[in-house]
Design a protein around this motif. Structure first.
Motif: not given
Length: 384
Positions: A41-43, A122-128, A181-186, A245-249
């Motif tokens: 979904d994030a993709w 939403e498709q920009t930073i507002d999604i977060l 990390s998804l919700f701190l993508s910025y 680390s593998v999961v994180a990336v």
């Protein structure tokens, strides 16, 4: 009907049961389905030009994962109810928060449907910052970390678990960190390209250097905190940091459609370096100096690799030496400070080390809030 519900909710008084390692593993694998659904979904939100409806294939993957892991958790409780338990005595140790989060997630999912129907996609930073999305992510985190809470006071794990036995806890915590990390993508430095890293540290005047530096600070904390958290509880087996680390990336990789493979592999290599540092330093709650040294050195190594790989791939060093030499040092100092905050005082080895002993609240190894120590003679012998 009301009387039946009251009987079901009334605690029957037994000690909370424990699930088997196999059950925790299945919960984890279903949580992976849930987490990968979110990554898909994030993709979609990051890479598709127009999203005009809530009903999409990627939402189907996400919500089907929720249904699968939720159904499995509810089944574990139902089995205990059939065995004569009721109330919290029917909920496996470590699973109460996840169980309570299931209706919460469903409610936020309905709110998200209404939000998208009324206000659009939403498709920009507002999604977060969408309130319904924030509710979904918090409740999702509680659900997928059930195996971590289950493992936290599992009597068969001890202080030195083997990697296969600890794997469900590692994967569930890794996906929880990925949600953060998804919700701190910025502010996620993993999403930067190698060319962008070199260009940002080649000028101190266009604002890119400050943006990358801030992202390094935020990402350093996101990556290091889960490892330090686990090291307060266990002597981590070799490979633990690499798994995290593998999961994180995976999440930043999905958001960038895996266009920055060299950067992603850099963090996997940094995870392996972290495992080597653990083998060398042997950090633990009893060895405070080694714990602090690991926190600082692992951060320094991670971000030194980050700059080095970016420079090798692009074929040149950043133009401002103070930036590319100082950024890993700043990260190392922040890592050291984080280590001090996580473990300000060494914990004597005897604390909680006796068979069946449970540390007091607030000590490393103490039960999570939704866990309760087994009663005398019931130190984990029961299995759901």
């Amino acid at each position: 009907m009301d009387a039946g519900v009251r009987r079901l909710l009334a605690d029957s008084g037994q000690a909370r049961p424990r699930v088997s390692p196999r059950t925790d593993l299945i919960t984890t694998l279903l949580g992976v389905w849930f987490g990968i659904g979110l990554m898909i979904d994030a993709w979609a939100h990051s890479n598709l030009a127009e999203l005009e409806t809530f009903f999409t294939p990627w939402h189907a993957a996400f919500y089907s994962g929720f249904a699968a892991v939720s159904g499995w958790i509810i089944w574990q409780v139902y089995r205990n109810v059939r065995a004569g338990r009721s109330g919290t005595a029917a909920v496996p140790d470590g699973y109460l928060a996840g169980l309570l989060a299931i209706p919460g997630f469903a409610a936020f999912g309905l709110a998200d449907l209404m939000w998208h129907t009324l206000l659009g996609i939403e498709q920009t930073i507002d999604i977060l910052f969408s309130p319904s999305h924030l509710g979904l992510i918090v409740t999702m985190m509680l659900i997928i970390t059930s195996p971590l809470r289950s493992a936290w006071s599992a009597p068969d794990l001890g202080d030195r678990p083997r990697l296969p036995r600890l794997l469900p806890a590692l994967i569930s915590l890794g996906f929880a960190a990925a949600l953060v990390s998804l919700f701190l993508s910025y502010g996620n430095a993993v999403q930067w390209s190698t060319e962008g890293i070199v260009r940002a540290f080649s000028s101190a005047e266009d604002g890119m250097a400050g943006s990358l530096a801030a992202s390094i600070v935020i990402t350093n904390v996101m990556l290091l905190a889960p490892v330090l958290f686990l090291q307060r509880r266990w002597h981590l087996p070799f490979g633990s940091v690499t798994v995290l680390s593998v999961v994180a990336v995976l999440m930043p990789g999905a958001q960038t459609a895996f266009d920055n493979i060299p950067v992603l592999l850099t963090f996997v290599a940094a995870g392996l370096a972290g495992d080597l540092l653990i083998r060398w330093l042997r950090p633990s709650r009893e060895r405070r100096a080694a714990y602090w040294a690991f926190a600082g050195l692992s951060s320094f190594v991670t971000w030194s690799l980050y700059v080095a790989v970016a420079s090798l791939v692009t074929g040149r060093l950043p133009a401002v030496p103070e930036l590319w030499t100082g950024a890993p040092i700043v990260a190392g100092l922040i890592g050291l400070a984080l280590g001090v905050l996580f473990l300000p005082n060494a914990v004597p080895a005897a604390a909680g080390s006796l068979p069946g002993a449970v540390p007091a609240a607030g000590e490393p190894g103490a039960p999570f809030p939704d866990q309760a120590p087994a009663r005398a003679g019931e130190s984990g012998a029961r299995r759901a």
